[in-house]
Scaffold this motif. Structure first.
Motif, PDB file in Angstrom:
ATOM      1  N   VAL A 144       0.705  -1.000   0.102  1.00  0.00           N
ATOM      2  CA  VAL A 144       0.058  -0.124   0.047  1.00  0.00           C
ATOM      3  C   VAL A 144       0.850   1.099   0.002  1.00  0.00           C
ATOM      4  CG1 VAL A 144      -1.903   1.356   1.169  1.00  0.00           C
ATOM      5  CG2 VAL A 144      -1.863  -1.254   1.301  1.00  0.00           C
ATOM      6  N   GLY A 145       1.833   1.257   0.750  1.00  0.00           N
ATOM      7  CA  GLY A 145       2.995   2.341   0.864  1.00  0.00           C
ATOM      8  C   GLY A 145       3.488   2.606  -0.582  1.00  0.00           C
ATOM      9  N   ALA A 146       3.770   1.794  -1.352  1.00  0.00           N
ATOM     10  CA  ALA A 146       4.340   1.995  -2.708  1.00  0.00           C
ATOM     11  C   ALA A 146       3.272   2.619  -3.556  1.00  0.00           C
ATOM     12  CB  ALA A 146       4.963   0.556  -3.256  1.00  0.00           C
ATOM     13  N   ALA A 147       2.061   2.099  -3.317  1.00  0.00           N
ATOM     14  CA  ALA A 147       0.949   2.697  -4.246  1.00  0.00           C
ATOM     15  C   ALA A 147       0.594   4.030  -4.071  1.00  0.00           C
ATOM     16  CB  ALA A 147      -0.336   1.739  -3.861  1.00  0.00           C
ATOM     17  N   ARG A 148       0.741   4.280  -2.696  1.00  0.00           N
ATOM     18  CA  ARG A 148       0.400   5.599  -2.071  1.00  0.00           C
ATOM     19  C   ARG A 148       1.664   6.981  -2.499  1.00  0.00           C
ATOM     20  NH1 ARG A 148      -3.588   6.632   1.397  1.00  0.00           N
ATOM     21  NH2 ARG A 148      -2.869   8.693   1.968  1.00  0.00           N
ATOM     22  N   ALA A 149       2.832   6.094  -2.406  1.00  0.00           N
ATOM     23  CA  ALA A 149       3.825   6.924  -2.894  1.00  0.00           C
ATOM     24  C   ALA A 149       4.000   7.338  -4.563  1.00  0.00           C
ATOM     25  CB  ALA A 149       5.208   6.296  -2.547  1.00  0.00           C
ATOM     26  N   ALA A 150       3.589   6.207  -5.174  1.00  0.00           N
ATOM     27  CA  ALA A 150       3.338   6.652  -6.709  1.00  0.00           C
ATOM     28  C   ALA A 150       2.559   7.606  -7.097  1.00  0.00           C
ATOM     29  CB  ALA A 150       3.296   5.439  -7.396  1.00  0.00           C
ATOM     30  N   ILE A 151       1.130   7.657  -6.371  1.00  0.00           N
ATOM     31  CA  ILE A 151      -0.057   8.405  -6.729  1.00  0.00           C
ATOM     32  C   ILE A 151       0.300   9.786  -6.164  1.00  0.00           C
ATOM     33  CG2 ILE A 151      -2.361   9.145  -6.028  1.00  0.00           C
ATOM     34  CD1 ILE A 151      -2.833   5.886  -5.972  1.00  0.00           C
ATOM     35  N   SER A 152       1.081  10.106  -4.962  1.00  0.00           N
ATOM     36  CA  SER A 152       1.423  11.249  -4.593  1.00  0.00           C
ATOM     37  C   SER A 152       2.643  12.058  -5.392  1.00  0.00           C
ATOM     38  CB  SER A 152       1.909  11.142  -3.214  1.00  0.00           C
ATOM     39  OG  SER A 152       2.491  12.424  -2.550  1.00  0.00           O
ATOM     40  N   ASP A 153       3.327  11.284  -5.800  1.00  0.00           N
ATOM     41  CA  ASP A 153       4.638  11.834  -6.508  1.00  0.00           C
ATOM     42  C   ASP A 153       4.148  11.902  -7.928  1.00  0.00           C
ATOM     43  OD1 ASP A 153       6.179  11.412  -4.262  1.00  0.00           O
ATOM     44  OD2 ASP A 153       7.118   9.497  -4.931  1.00  0.00           O
ATOM     45  N   GLU A 154       3.397  10.963  -8.580  1.00  0.00           N
ATOM     46  CA  GLU A 154       3.043  11.181 -10.002  1.00  0.00           C
ATOM     47  C   GLU A 154       1.967  11.872 -10.218  1.00  0.00           C
ATOM     48  OE1 GLU A 154       4.748   9.544 -12.839  1.00  0.00           O
ATOM     49  OE2 GLU A 154       6.403   9.119 -11.400  1.00  0.00           O
ATOM     50  N   ILE A 155       0.955  11.975  -9.390  1.00  0.00           N
ATOM     51  CA  ILE A 155      -0.199  12.710  -9.705  1.00  0.00           C
ATOM     52  C   ILE A 155      -0.644  13.910  -8.563  1.00  0.00           C
ATOM     53  CG2 ILE A 155      -2.757  12.826  -9.858  1.00  0.00           C
ATOM     54  CD1 ILE A 155      -1.155  11.040 -12.192  1.00  0.00           C
ATOM     55  N   GLY A 156      -0.554  13.612  -7.378  1.00  0.00           N
ATOM     56  CA  GLY A 156      -0.737  14.465  -6.335  1.00  0.00           C
ATOM     57  C   GLY A 156       0.053  15.767  -6.355  1.00  0.00           C
ATOM     58  N   SER A 157       1.549  15.606  -6.409  1.00  0.00           N
ATOM     59  CA  SER A 157       2.277  16.651  -6.325  1.00  0.00           C
ATOM     60  C   SER A 157       2.137  17.832  -7.607  1.00  0.00           C
ATOM     61  CB  SER A 157       3.670  16.179  -5.976  1.00  0.00           C
ATOM     62  OG  SER A 157       4.164  15.310  -7.146  1.00  0.00           O
ATOM     63  N   GLU A 158       1.926  16.915  -8.811  1.00  0.00           N
ATOM     64  CA  GLU A 158       1.738  17.792  -9.951  1.00  0.00           C
ATOM     65  C   GLU A 158       0.495  18.443 -10.075  1.00  0.00           C
ATOM     66  OE1 GLU A 158       3.762  17.796 -12.641  1.00  0.00           O
ATOM     67  OE2 GLU A 158       5.519  16.624 -11.524  1.00  0.00           O
ATOM     68  N   LEU A 159      -0.590  18.055  -9.478  1.00  0.00           N
ATOM     69  CA  LEU A 159      -1.819  18.799  -9.628  1.00  0.00           C
ATOM     70  C   LEU A 159      -2.361  19.525  -8.331  1.00  0.00           C
ATOM     71  CD1 LEU A 159      -3.835  15.972 -11.638  1.00  0.00           C
ATOM     72  CD2 LEU A 159      -2.463  17.902 -12.409  1.00  0.00           C
ATOM     73  N   GLY A 160      -1.353  19.273  -7.387  1.00  0.00           N
ATOM     74  CA  GLY A 160      -1.835  19.925  -6.011  1.00  0.00           C
ATOM     75  C   GLY A 160      -2.964  19.340  -5.129  1.00  0.00           C
ATOM     76  N   LEU A 161      -3.075  17.765  -5.241  1.00  0.00           N
ATOM     77  CA  LEU A 161      -4.074  17.152  -4.563  1.00  0.00           C
ATOM     78  C   LEU A 161      -3.307  16.207  -3.620  1.00  0.00           C
ATOM     79  CD1 LEU A 161      -5.920  15.781  -7.856  1.00  0.00           C
ATOM     80  CD2 LEU A 161      -6.535  17.685  -6.409  1.00  0.00           C
ATOM     81  N   THR A 162      -4.185  16.207  -2.454  1.00  0.00           N
ATOM     82  CA  THR A 162      -3.800  15.400  -1.610  1.00  0.00           C
ATOM     83  C   THR A 162      -3.992  13.841  -2.015  1.00  0.00           C
ATOM     84  OG1 THR A 162      -6.116  14.607  -0.808  1.00  0.00           O
ATOM     85  CG2 THR A 162      -5.197  16.530   0.187  1.00  0.00           C
ATOM     86  N   THR A 163      -3.249  12.660  -1.335  1.00  0.00           N
ATOM     87  CA  THR A 163      -3.058  11.257  -1.981  1.00  0.00           C
ATOM     88  C   THR A 163      -4.540  10.749  -2.209  1.00  0.00           C
ATOM     89  OG1 THR A 163      -1.083  10.988  -0.705  1.00  0.00           O
ATOM     90  CG2 THR A 163      -2.049   9.092  -1.697  1.00  0.00           C
ATOM     91  N   ASP A 164      -5.398  10.909  -1.108  1.00  0.00           N
ATOM     92  CA  ASP A 164      -6.901  10.387  -1.530  1.00  0.00           C
ATOM     93  C   ASP A 164      -7.568  10.894  -2.690  1.00  0.00           C
ATOM     94  OD1 ASP A 164      -6.671   8.413   0.574  1.00  0.00           O
ATOM     95  OD2 ASP A 164      -8.102   9.631   1.997  1.00  0.00           O
TER      96      ASP A 164
END
Length: 698
Positions: free
Chosen positions: A400-420
């Motif tokens: 789960v940690g790897a999934a959250r990290a990928a979403i946070s790094d690839e999508i969340g940080s680029e679009l200014g969104l929380t991981t959820d």
């Protein structure tokens, strides 16, 4: 006793297994990671593991039904044979001219079409000619053919395609040329266009012939490895290969025409969806299959499965007109690049999902096998729709940690969104893509989806099905038992089947009805229809007959089932009904043309897998699972603690959502406001609440 039957479905991410004993009413399933370099490796090891786990010896298995992705993967990976194409003199450039159509009329960014599967220097012209009415005007010259073969040998040609103009009307020149090539180039496989399709349109026919020659040597080698591997393990039963038309055939027939199995896997999923839906008294369904790489949709009504006569493979961004056209019978599915492994990327301030997939290697980030890009599976495990302990494969320990990290790094940080919020954006985007596919299969064809049940199969579909049904106004969702391996179960529900399509292009009315019937009876004698023959009992075999018809002068046609129709008036009435269903109104009275006929010979295979499904106790009360987990629902604006059940615990009266239902091979999401129960055949039935609006995430 050899009463066990085994089905094997090779997908882009997983290879699925179903082991069924209809008499004992036993179904056992398994799932292993696909081995892309040699799919037979996963097949042999996975089959052995499944049999050992349940104490079944391979010599107790009477038959194996298998679908493989060797043919499409060979084309997609550009890993086929060096093909030489022999054509009628003057038609050398047919494959390179193609069709002058654009995939998107109003786009200035035209996508590049798929290049032909051979080089122009490997096209060889032969002096021959057949007229459009089938009369042979010029026969091939043997000395010229001998010279062509010497040139092909010098060029290192590994497989030969023979495609002559008008050979659909009379294939004798192609057959004569193929015999000569086999004489002068012994051991080199030869494909003729008329052996694959007897329809006009030379570009599509030539393309089909070349593609078949391109994959034929590799397919033959694969079948040889698989059959010898199974024999070495002790298997002595029959092997059957699934086809795109929804039936199966012996491997020796398929090695000559491997292209007819390009969409075999999706066909199995649709067959299983229909079988279990009928068991639940639903005959009007939209079958929705979502695996690791793609999602497939098919609208199914009472009667024969909808089978088309053409498909396109390896499309650029899955756009029509950009791939390789194939004229082969195939269950009519709409396929898009939306699966559990579909990669999400930020684009113009939004999230784009697919069509590229992480596949089996490295797979989604949560597989912890080296993948770093965020995928749909990563989003679903982050949102709580999936959990590491639910996952089917023993080969993977999800992170789960790897999934959250990928979403946070690839999508969340680029679009200014929380991981959820980023995970929900991925889930929502891929669901929207699939909604478009469901609308294309229903609304765009004149069908109201609200009158259909949604049947979800595949490892990822049950997670998305309820939300799709709610958006389309559909009242019921059915999740069949063993939904995550439904395609393999569908193989065991299928029958032996061969299809032959013949070009006609004649006007149709009362005066030509008898002529059409005569053509159909003549086509029934085609030896191709006997390739899957396994019994002398005529009572177990029957024919299905169809005609493709159009208003004279129009470029598109419709296929009409001729079963049960006994006059030209009845045929014309059925054509008018289907035409108005699709287009709204029929043009003023005018000539109607029959463009082609299709005849299918079906030989029943015997017992069906749906008969082996365990009947659930619907009188008991649901068992309290005692398990919960936090799950994200935009309907309630955040995470809620949600009950988690197994299918076996959901007996009796319906229970309200939100609920997560865990199977060994998939996870079903029940939304807040919906109700769920398990029917007598073990299918999860979700009653969708259409009154509850779906809020956007904030």
């Amino acid at each position: 006793m050899t009463e066990w039957r085994l089905a094997i479905d090779v997908g882009g991410t997983f290879t699925d297994f179903a082991l069924v004993h209809p008499i004992r009413k036993k179904i056992e399933v398994g799932k292993v990671l696909t081995t892309p370099d040699d799919p037979s490796t996963a097949i042999l090891s996975g089959a052995r593991d499944l049999l050992d786990r349940h104490g079944v010896e391979l010599d107790e298995v009477g038959s194996i039904v298998h679908a493989t992705t060797i043919a499409p993967n060979t084309i997609i990976q550009a890993a086929g044979a060096k093909v030489g194409l022999v054509v009628t003199h003057g038609f050398r450039d047919v494959m390179f001219m193609g069709r002058p159509t654009r995939y998107n009329t109003y786009s200035i960014l035209e996508l590049e079409r798929h290049k032909p599967l051979l080089e122009r220097k490997h096209v060889y012209e032969a002096t021959e000619r057949t007229a459009a009415d089938g009369i042979i005007l010029t026969t091939p010259d043997q000395e010229e053919l001998k010279d062509l073969c010497l040139r092909m040998a010098k060029d290192g040609i590994e497989s030969v395609a023979v495609a002559f103009i008008n050979s659909y009307a009379n294939p004798s020149n192609e057959l004569q040329t193929a015999e000569s090539i086999q004489q002068y180039l012994p051991g080199v496989p030869v494909t003729t266009s008329a052996s694959l399709t007897r329809m006009a349109a030379e570009y599509e026919r030539f393309s089909t012939c070349v593609a078949n020659a391109y994959v034929k040597p590799k397919f033959q080698a694969y079948i040889d490895r698989l059959t010898s591997g199974l024999k070495n393990l002790g298997f002595t039963g029959d092997i059957h290969m699934m086809q795109s038309n929804g039936g199966f055939t012996p491997p020796e027939a398929l090695v000559q025409k491997p292209l007819v199995a390009v969409e075999a896997g999706p066909a199995g999923g649709i067959i299983a969806a229909r079988a279990f839906a009928q068991a639940s008294n639903e005959n009007h369904i939209i079958a929705f299959d979502m695996g690791g790489t793609t999602a497939k949709v098919c609208l199914v009504e009472p009667g024969p499965l909808p089978v088309g006569t053409s498909i396109e493979i390896d499309r650029e961004q899955l756009r029509d007109g950009t791939g390789i056209p194939l004229r082969v019978p195939s269950v009519d599915v709409i396929e898009i690049g939306a699966g559990g492994g579909s990669i999400a990327q930020p684009r113009l301030g939004m999230v784009q999902v697919g069509p590229k997939s992480a596949g089996a290697d490295p797979g989604p980030a949560c597989y912890a096998r080296g993948g770093t890009q965020a995928t749909v599976t990563d989003a679903n495990i982050t949102l709580g729709y999936l959990a590491a302990e639910d996952f089917a494969s023993d080969e993977l320990a999800l992170s789960v940690g790897a999934a959250r990290a990928a979403i946070s790094d690839e999508i969340g940080s680029e679009l200014g969104l929380t991981t959820d919020a980023a995970a929900w954006a991925i889930h929502d985007a891929v669901t929207l893509n699939m909604e478009h596919a469901l609308r294309a299969a229903s609304v765009d064809r004149g069908k109201d989806p609200r009158g259909f049940a949604l049947v979800a199969t595949g490892g990822a579909a049950p997670t998305h099905a309820s939300r799709l049904a709610r958006r389309l106004g559909m009242a019921k969702v059915i999740i069949p038992p063993y939904a995550g391996v439904a395609s393999s179960l569908g193989f065991l529900e299928a029958d032996f089947r061969q299809d032959v399509t013949v070009h006609i292009n004649e006007s149709f009315d009362e005066n030509t009805w008898q002529s059409l019937e005569n053509r159909i009876e003549e086509t029934k004698k085609d030896p191709t229809l006997r390739e899957a023959e396994t019994t002398s009992e005529e009572s177990r075999s029957y024919y299905e007959t169809f005609a493709r018809m159009s208003c004279k002068g129009q470029g598109s046609d419709l296929e009409i089932s001729l079963m049960g129709l006994s006059s030209a008036a009845e045929v014309l009435h059925q054509f008018k009904h289907q035409y108005e269903d699709l287009y709204g109104s029929m043009p003023p009275a005018g000539p109607v043309t029959v463009t082609s006929i299709r005849v299918a010979r079906v030989t029943e295979s015997g017992s069906k897998v749906s008969e082996a499904a365990t009947h659930a106790d619907t009188t008991a009360n649901p068992t309290d699972s005692g398990k919960t987990r936090e799950v994200y629902f935009p309907e309630v604006r955040g995470r809620v603690r949600c009950a988690v059940y197994t299918r076996e615990q959901l007996r009796g009266a319906p229970i309200p959502g939100p609920v997560v239902i865990v199977d060994s091979e998939c996870s079903t999401l029940v939304l807040p406001g919906d109700k769920v129960h398990v029917d007598a055949f073990g299918s999860v039935i979700i009653d969708v609440n259409q009154k509850q609006p779906e809020d956007e995430v904030v």
